[in-house]
Design a protein around this motif. Sequence first.
Motif, PDB file in Angstrom:
ATOM      1  N   SER A  27       5.256 -19.024  -9.358  1.00  6.42           N
ATOM      2  CA  SER A  27       5.253 -18.375  -8.048  1.00  6.42           C
ATOM      3  C   SER A  27       6.033 -17.067  -8.088  1.00  6.42           C
ATOM      4  O   SER A  27       5.657 -16.090  -7.450  1.00  6.42           O
ATOM      5  N   VAL A  28       7.113 -17.032  -8.841  1.00  5.88           N
ATOM      6  CA  VAL A  28       7.891 -15.798  -8.989  1.00  5.88           C
ATOM      7  C   VAL A  28       7.042 -14.735  -9.675  1.00  5.88           C
ATOM      8  O   VAL A  28       6.983 -13.575  -9.233  1.00  5.88           O
ATOM      9  N   ALA A  29       6.361 -15.091 -10.754  1.00  2.00           N
ATOM     10  CA  ALA A  29       5.517 -14.134 -11.477  1.00  2.00           C
ATOM     11  C   ALA A  29       4.388 -13.623 -10.591  1.00  2.00           C
ATOM     12  O   ALA A  29       4.078 -12.422 -10.595  1.00  2.00           O
ATOM     13  N   LYS A  30       3.783 -14.519  -9.819  1.00  2.00           N
ATOM     14  CA  LYS A  30       2.711 -14.107  -8.919  1.00  2.00           C
ATOM     15  C   LYS A  30       3.245 -13.178  -7.833  1.00  2.00           C
ATOM     16  O   LYS A  30       2.593 -12.194  -7.473  1.00  2.00           O
ATOM     17  N   ALA A  31       4.428 -13.491  -7.305  1.00  2.00           N
ATOM     18  CA  ALA A  31       5.033 -12.638  -6.277  1.00  2.00           C
ATOM     19  C   ALA A  31       5.306 -11.240  -6.824  1.00  2.00           C
ATOM     20  O   ALA A  31       5.029 -10.242  -6.166  1.00  2.00           O
ATOM     21  N   LEU A  32       5.841 -11.172  -8.045  1.00  2.00           N
ATOM     22  CA  LEU A  32       6.140  -9.870  -8.639  1.00  2.00           C
ATOM     23  C   LEU A  32       4.873  -9.051  -8.885  1.00  2.00           C
ATOM     24  O   LEU A  32       4.813  -7.868  -8.543  1.00  2.00           O
ATOM     25  N   SER A  33       3.857  -9.666  -9.457  1.00  2.00           N
ATOM     26  CA  SER A  33       2.637  -8.919  -9.759  1.00  2.00           C
ATOM     27  C   SER A  33       1.942  -8.454  -8.482  1.00  2.00           C
ATOM     28  O   SER A  33       1.457  -7.322  -8.410  1.00  2.00           O
ATOM     29  N   TRP A  34       1.913  -9.300  -7.476  1.00  2.00           N
ATOM     30  CA  TRP A  34       1.290  -8.906  -6.217  1.00  2.00           C
ATOM     31  C   TRP A  34       2.080  -7.801  -5.534  1.00  2.00           C
ATOM     32  O   TRP A  34       1.514  -6.873  -4.962  1.00  2.00           O
ATOM     33  N   ARG A  35       3.403  -7.870  -5.604  1.00  2.00           N
ATOM     34  CA  ARG A  35       4.216  -6.836  -4.949  1.00  2.00           C
ATOM     35  C   ARG A  35       4.089  -5.489  -5.629  1.00  2.00           C
ATOM     36  O   ARG A  35       4.207  -4.460  -4.967  1.00  2.00           O
ATOM     37  N   VAL A  36       3.870  -5.461  -6.925  1.00  2.00           N
ATOM     38  CA  VAL A  36       3.643  -4.173  -7.594  1.00  2.00           C
ATOM     39  C   VAL A  36       2.398  -3.508  -7.006  1.00  2.00           C
ATOM     40  O   VAL A  36       2.412  -2.324  -6.649  1.00  2.00           O
ATOM     41  N   ILE A  37       1.331  -4.286  -6.861  1.00  2.00           N
ATOM     42  CA  ILE A  37       0.100  -3.751  -6.276  1.00  2.00           C
ATOM     43  C   ILE A  37       0.333  -3.331  -4.825  1.00  2.00           C
ATOM     44  O   ILE A  37      -0.041  -2.228  -4.410  1.00  2.00           O
ATOM     45  N   GLY A  38       0.962  -4.200  -4.056  1.00  2.00           N
ATOM     46  CA  GLY A  38       1.221  -3.894  -2.654  1.00  2.00           C
ATOM     47  C   GLY A  38       2.142  -2.708  -2.453  1.00  2.00           C
ATOM     48  O   GLY A  38       1.963  -1.917  -1.531  1.00  2.00           O
ATOM     49  N   THR A  39       3.121  -2.571  -3.334  1.00  2.00           N
ATOM     50  CA  THR A  39       4.068  -1.465  -3.216  1.00  2.00           C
ATOM     51  C   THR A  39       3.405  -0.130  -3.530  1.00  2.00           C
ATOM     52  O   THR A  39       3.680   0.879  -2.871  1.00  2.00           O
ATOM     53  N   LEU A  40       2.531  -0.119  -4.516  1.00  2.00           N
ATOM     54  CA  LEU A  40       1.788   1.118  -4.806  1.00  2.00           C
ATOM     55  C   LEU A  40       0.940   1.518  -3.604  1.00  2.00           C
ATOM     56  O   LEU A  40       0.878   2.701  -3.242  1.00  2.00           O
ATOM     57  N   ASP A  41       0.320   0.554  -2.964  1.00  2.78           N
ATOM     58  CA  ASP A  41      -0.457   0.829  -1.757  1.00  2.78           C
ATOM     59  C   ASP A  41       0.441   1.380  -0.656  1.00  2.78           C
ATOM     60  O   ASP A  41       0.111   2.385  -0.022  1.00  2.78           O
ATOM     61  N   THR A  42       1.576   0.740  -0.437  1.00  2.00           N
ATOM     62  CA  THR A  42       2.514   1.196   0.592  1.00  2.00           C
ATOM     63  C   THR A  42       3.023   2.599   0.290  1.00  2.00           C
ATOM     64  O   THR A  42       3.144   3.431   1.190  1.00  2.00           O
ATOM     65  N   LEU A  43       3.306   2.873  -0.981  1.00  2.00           N
ATOM     66  CA  LEU A  43       3.780   4.197  -1.379  1.00  2.00           C
ATOM     67  C   LEU A  43       2.743   5.267  -1.049  1.00  2.00           C
ATOM     68  O   LEU A  43       3.069   6.304  -0.457  1.00  2.00           O
ATOM     69  N   VAL A  44       1.491   5.022  -1.402  1.00  2.00           N
ATOM     70  CA  VAL A  44       0.421   5.997  -1.146  1.00  2.00           C
ATOM     71  C   VAL A  44       0.219   6.203   0.348  1.00  2.00           C
ATOM     72  O   VAL A  44       0.163   7.346   0.826  1.00  2.00           O
ATOM     73  N   VAL A  45       0.125   5.109   1.098  1.00  2.00           N
ATOM     74  CA  VAL A  45      -0.094   5.224   2.540  1.00  2.00           C
ATOM     75  C   VAL A  45       1.095   5.916   3.212  1.00  2.00           C
ATOM     76  O   VAL A  45       0.914   6.800   4.063  1.00  2.00           O
ATOM     77  N   SER A  46       2.306   5.560   2.821  1.00  2.00           N
ATOM     78  CA  SER A  46       3.497   6.191   3.399  1.00  2.00           C
ATOM     79  C   SER A  46       3.540   7.685   3.095  1.00  2.00           C
ATOM     80  O   SER A  46       3.909   8.483   3.954  1.00  2.00           O
ATOM     81  N   TYR A  47       3.147   8.044   1.889  1.00  2.00           N
ATOM     82  CA  TYR A  47       3.135   9.472   1.523  1.00  2.00           C
ATOM     83  C   TYR A  47       2.086  10.235   2.335  1.00  2.00           C
ATOM     84  O   TYR A  47       2.337  11.327   2.815  1.00  2.00           O
ATOM     85  N   ILE A  48       0.915   9.623   2.503  1.00  2.00           N
ATOM     86  CA  ILE A  48      -0.142  10.271   3.289  1.00  2.00           C
ATOM     87  C   ILE A  48       0.320  10.473   4.734  1.00  2.00           C
ATOM     88  O   ILE A  48       0.098  11.538   5.327  1.00  2.00           O
ATOM     89  N   LEU A  49       1.002   9.481   5.293  1.00  2.00           N
ATOM     90  CA  LEU A  49       1.434   9.573   6.684  1.00  2.00           C
ATOM     91  C   LEU A  49       2.632  10.497   6.892  1.00  2.00           C
ATOM     92  O   LEU A  49       2.717  11.187   7.905  1.00  2.00           O
ATOM     93  N   THR A  50       3.572  10.501   5.939  1.00  2.00           N
ATOM     94  CA  THR A  50       4.790  11.300   6.133  1.00  2.00           C
ATOM     95  C   THR A  50       4.750  12.636   5.419  1.00  2.00           C
ATOM     96  O   THR A  50       5.421  13.578   5.834  1.00  2.00           O
TER      97      THR A  50
END
Length: 85
Positions: A27-50
């Motif tokens: 579960s820890v490994a799955k959480a880490l791998s999913w968060r890497v993907i989610g964080t890249l998405d958040t980074l891109v969207v946040s950059y586009i908005l700000t």
Amino acid sequence: MIAQMLLKSKEKTTYKEDAVGEKPIRSVAKALSWRVIGTLDTLVVSYILTGEMAVAASIASVDFLTKMVLYFFHERLWNSIKWGK
């Protein structure tokens, strides 16, 4: 807490498996791998908005930590529920 689990997993490799045979470290490994993907998405969207990379990186960093912890506990909770298995 999650870091402690990772360190303990190296010390002793026997974890009690849940009803479907999944160890908490998975579960820890799955959480880490999913968060890497989610964080890249958040980074891109946040950059586009700000339009500011520093602000986008701050948002993505906080998002990474909070959602990884929430995902871990969400995953463990669902593994304890027998419905649909």
